[in-house]
Design a protein around this motif. Structure first.
Motif, PDB file in Angstrom:
ATOM      1  N   PHE A 346      63.666  57.374 -49.717  1.00 23.64           N
ATOM      2  CA  PHE A 346      63.465  57.083 -50.876  1.00 23.64           C
ATOM      3  C   PHE A 346      61.843  57.040 -50.927  1.00 23.64           C
ATOM      4  O   PHE A 346      61.165  56.433 -50.535  1.00 23.64           O
ATOM      5  CB  PHE A 346      64.195  56.019 -51.404  1.00 23.64           C
ATOM      6  N   ASN A 347      61.466  57.429 -52.666  1.00 27.93           N
ATOM      7  CA  ASN A 347      60.230  57.452 -52.890  1.00 27.93           C
ATOM      8  C   ASN A 347      59.891  55.871 -52.863  1.00 27.93           C
ATOM      9  O   ASN A 347      60.293  55.081 -53.491  1.00 27.93           O
ATOM     10  CB  ASN A 347      59.923  57.838 -54.160  1.00 27.93           C
ATOM     11  N   LEU A 348      58.607  55.451 -52.417  1.00 31.01           N
ATOM     12  CA  LEU A 348      58.328  53.975 -52.143  1.00 31.01           C
ATOM     13  C   LEU A 348      58.013  53.441 -53.532  1.00 31.01           C
ATOM     14  O   LEU A 348      58.501  52.160 -53.847  1.00 31.01           O
ATOM     15  CB  LEU A 348      57.025  54.058 -51.329  1.00 31.01           C
ATOM     16  N   GLN A 349      57.574  54.042 -54.493  1.00 26.45           N
ATOM     17  CA  GLN A 349      57.278  53.514 -55.754  1.00 26.45           C
ATOM     18  C   GLN A 349      58.333  53.442 -56.576  1.00 26.45           C
ATOM     19  O   GLN A 349      58.508  52.396 -57.671  1.00 26.45           O
ATOM     20  CB  GLN A 349      55.767  54.144 -56.510  1.00 26.45           C
ATOM     21  N   THR A 350      59.304  54.336 -56.679  1.00 29.88           N
ATOM     22  CA  THR A 350      60.359  54.514 -57.780  1.00 29.88           C
ATOM     23  C   THR A 350      61.684  54.513 -57.333  1.00 29.88           C
ATOM     24  O   THR A 350      62.647  54.087 -58.058  1.00 29.88           O
ATOM     25  CB  THR A 350      60.399  55.878 -58.361  1.00 29.88           C
ATOM     26  N   GLY A 351      61.838  54.452 -55.956  1.00 30.76           N
ATOM     27  CA  GLY A 351      63.029  54.547 -55.165  1.00 30.76           C
ATOM     28  C   GLY A 351      64.072  55.876 -55.429  1.00 30.76           C
ATOM     29  O   GLY A 351      65.232  55.779 -54.961  1.00 30.76           O
ATOM     30  N   ALA A 352      63.290  56.696 -55.801  1.00 23.75           N
ATOM     31  CA  ALA A 352      64.071  58.145 -56.007  1.00 23.75           C
ATOM     32  C   ALA A 352      64.454  58.686 -54.763  1.00 23.75           C
ATOM     33  O   ALA A 352      63.600  58.646 -53.979  1.00 23.75           O
ATOM     34  CB  ALA A 352      63.249  59.313 -56.924  1.00 23.75           C
ATOM     35  N   PRO A 353      65.653  59.361 -54.484  1.00 22.12           N
ATOM     36  CA  PRO A 353      65.991  59.909 -53.346  1.00 22.12           C
ATOM     37  C   PRO A 353      65.082  61.052 -52.858  1.00 22.12           C
ATOM     38  O   PRO A 353      64.639  61.847 -53.862  1.00 22.12           O
ATOM     39  CB  PRO A 353      67.465  60.590 -53.564  1.00 22.12           C
ATOM     40  N   ALA A 354      64.597  60.949 -51.673  1.00 18.22           N
ATOM     41  CA  ALA A 354      63.737  62.163 -51.261  1.00 18.22           C
ATOM     42  C   ALA A 354      64.571  63.038 -50.292  1.00 18.22           C
ATOM     43  O   ALA A 354      64.297  64.204 -50.539  1.00 18.22           O
ATOM     44  CB  ALA A 354      62.483  61.677 -50.334  1.00 18.22           C
ATOM     45  N   TRP A 355      65.211  62.638 -49.315  1.00 16.62           N
ATOM     46  CA  TRP A 355      65.872  63.374 -48.383  1.00 16.62           C
ATOM     47  C   TRP A 355      66.978  62.514 -47.623  1.00 16.62           C
ATOM     48  O   TRP A 355      66.784  61.404 -47.442  1.00 16.62           O
ATOM     49  CB  TRP A 355      65.064  64.316 -47.659  1.00 16.62           C
ATOM     50  N   THR A 356      68.110  63.338 -47.125  1.00 19.58           N
ATOM     51  CA  THR A 356      68.935  62.641 -46.202  1.00 19.58           C
ATOM     52  C   THR A 356      69.009  63.591 -44.897  1.00 19.58           C
ATOM     53  O   THR A 356      68.819  64.707 -44.869  1.00 19.58           O
ATOM     54  CB  THR A 356      70.269  62.865 -46.820  1.00 19.58           C
ATOM     55  N   PHE A 357      69.042  62.797 -43.810  1.00 23.46           N
ATOM     56  CA  PHE A 357      69.182  63.487 -42.445  1.00 23.46           C
ATOM     57  C   PHE A 357      70.651  63.238 -41.925  1.00 23.46           C
ATOM     58  O   PHE A 357      71.104  62.001 -41.757  1.00 23.46           O
ATOM     59  CB  PHE A 357      68.106  62.966 -41.637  1.00 23.46           C
ATOM     60  N   GLN A 358      71.331  63.925 -41.301  1.00 24.09           N
ATOM     61  CA  GLN A 358      72.353  63.912 -40.607  1.00 24.09           C
ATOM     62  C   GLN A 358      72.318  64.912 -39.297  1.00 24.09           C
ATOM     63  O   GLN A 358      72.192  66.400 -39.671  1.00 24.09           O
ATOM     64  CB  GLN A 358      73.628  64.139 -41.410  1.00 24.09           C
ATOM     65  N   PRO A 359      72.553  64.540 -38.036  1.00 18.48           N
ATOM     66  CA  PRO A 359      72.332  65.483 -37.088  1.00 18.48           C
ATOM     67  C   PRO A 359      73.608  66.637 -37.267  1.00 18.48           C
ATOM     68  O   PRO A 359      74.456  66.189 -37.584  1.00 18.48           O
ATOM     69  CB  PRO A 359      72.474  64.650 -35.862  1.00 18.48           C
ATOM     70  N   ALA A 360      73.171  67.642 -36.749  1.00 19.56           N
ATOM     71  CA  ALA A 360      74.111  68.678 -36.633  1.00 19.56           C
ATOM     72  C   ALA A 360      75.205  68.435 -35.660  1.00 19.56           C
ATOM     73  O   ALA A 360      74.874  67.772 -34.368  1.00 19.56           O
ATOM     74  CB  ALA A 360      73.469  70.161 -36.456  1.00 19.56           C
ATOM     75  N   PRO A 361      76.243  68.681 -35.728  1.00 20.73           N
ATOM     76  CA  PRO A 361      77.357  68.352 -34.623  1.00 20.73           C
ATOM     77  C   PRO A 361      77.301  69.200 -33.227  1.00 20.73           C
ATOM     78  O   PRO A 361      76.566  70.318 -33.458  1.00 20.73           O
ATOM     79  CB  PRO A 361      78.727  68.814 -35.200  1.00 20.73           C
ATOM     80  N   PRO A 362      77.153  68.498 -32.333  1.00 21.10           N
ATOM     81  CA  PRO A 362      77.152  69.276 -31.119  1.00 21.10           C
ATOM     82  C   PRO A 362      77.844  70.627 -31.075  1.00 21.10           C
ATOM     83  O   PRO A 362      79.101  70.817 -31.515  1.00 21.10           O
ATOM     84  CB  PRO A 362      77.182  68.468 -29.870  1.00 21.10           C
ATOM     85  N   GLY A 363      77.333  71.640 -30.361  1.00 19.46           N
ATOM     86  CA  GLY A 363      78.284  72.824 -30.374  1.00 19.46           C
ATOM     87  C   GLY A 363      77.288  74.219 -29.760  1.00 19.46           C
ATOM     88  O   GLY A 363      76.627  73.908 -28.920  1.00 19.46           O
TER      89      GLY A 363
END
Length: 363
Positions: A346-363
């Motif tokens: 999240f943006n430090l000053q505003t709290g706006a979402p910046a990115w989300t990370f989820q690992p790719a499933p193994p395969g």
């Protein structure tokens, strides 16, 4: 080459009001190597390292893109709890629930098992130029040679160690679930002093101006003098503290399991302000750019104004926050316990979402 070392202690187990993941793991039996864990994070300005379950991931703080995972294919026999420790020379150390400590190249993700303890590693290692200090659930602190993994000294704390030791110059400060706080000589592990605080200590003490601030699994925060271990003050709280305070401008900021955030005067322990908004707090806050950033278990990240305790912004998260937030690259980054996200920025000053990370499933 991986070294193997043994414990001399036999420690009784505590059944406490734990975060759910650790409670289930502790009840699962010492022989099980792959319990459910919650994510823990550490970061430098460009990379955040997150340990979760069978792998450690490196994620770009600007884009949220995965840089590498260790092992390259997640290993179901491993379960990482502790936040990875980042050494100044670009080496990462990660402790696992089966007692192993792993050494990983921060740039490439290449690594290997480094040493093997006889009991679980739940707390993060601490690193100096020559040593890796590994706390274990069996109550032994191991000081390992960084080149070989060979134990140079050990210290028996008399109870489980669930947090990283605090290193200050030639002294190591260590909190234990046995209620005791220790000061040790870094060179040889010799005990300098020991203080019984009366309650279990689940997180690393905060060091500030000759004092250690210690959160306990009780209704108080304790200030202890570094020179002799004597108590300076004990401040009442509404509930247990799983985390430790953050410090800014002679003030200590922390939260407890009732969802109350406190600001205390460091010199006296007197409360300056407190704010309760619900949702247990089981992590330590972080301070950046005039804000106190606090993660809650009811899926919220809240930024408080340092001086008044008023909410500057708050953001909904994909799941509970059980680990300390980190600040990097103009963002506050949290690990969450959720099916569709592992990290959120999240943006430090505003709290706006910046990115989300989820690992790719193994395969």
């Amino acid at each position: 080459m991986m070294s193997t070392y043994t414990s001399r202690s036999s420690i009784a187990r505590w059944v406490l009001l734990l975060p759910a993941a650790l409670l289930l793991a502790a009840c699962s039996g010492a022989g099980q190597t792959g319990p459910t864990s919650w994510p823990n994070v550490s970061a430098d300005e460009s990379v955040v390292f997150v340990a979760k379950g069978p792998a450690v991931y490196a994620v770009d703080t600007d884009s949220g893109g995965q840089l590498w995972s260790y092992p390259e294919t997640p290993d179901r026999d491993l379960s990482f709890y502790a936040a990875p420790a980042i050494a100044s020379d670009g080496v990462v150390y990660a402790g696992a629930y089966d007692g192993s400590t792993h050494v990983i190249d921060a740039a490439t993700g290449e690594g290997e098992p480094f040493a093997q303890a006889p009991s679980r590693v739940i707390g993060s290692p601490a690193v100096t130029d020559q040593l890796v200090l590994v706390p274990t659930d069996g109550g032994t602190l191991f000081a390992l040679d960084r080149e070989t993994g060979t134990p140079l000294w050990t210290f028996e704390a008399g109870g489980p160690l669930w947090s990283a030791p605090r290193i200050d110059g030639e002294t190591v400060y260590l909190g234990a679930m046995s209620h005791h706080l220790f000061a040790l000589n870094l060179a040889d592990g010799r005990k300098l002093w020991e203080t019984d605080l009366g309650y279990a200590i689940a997180d690393t003490p905060t060091l500030q101006d000759g004092s250690l601030l210690v959160g306990t699994l009780a209704d108080s925060l304790v200030a202890v003098r570094t020179r002799d271990g004597a108590e300076s003050w004990r401040a009442p709280t509404a509930g247990w503290q799983w985390g430790s305070p953050a410090i800014a401008d002679s003030m200590a900021y922390f939260g407890d399991v009732t969802g109350t955030v406190y600001a205390l005067d460091l010199s006296t322990g007197e409360q300056v302000w407190a704010e309760t908004s619900g949702g247990a707090i089981t992590s330590s806050p972080v301070i950046a750019e005039g804000l106190v950033l606090v993660g809650f278990q009811n899926d919220r990240l809240v930024a408080y104004d340092l001086e008044q305790g008023e909410i500057a912004w708050q953001a909904a998260t994909a799941g509970a926050i059980q680990a300390d937030p980190v600040v990097a690259n103009g963002k506050v980054i949290v690990a969450v316990t959720a099916d569709d996200a592992l990290l959120q920025a999240f943006n430090l000053q505003t709290g706006a979402p910046a990115w989300t990370f989820q690992p790719a499933p193994p395969g």
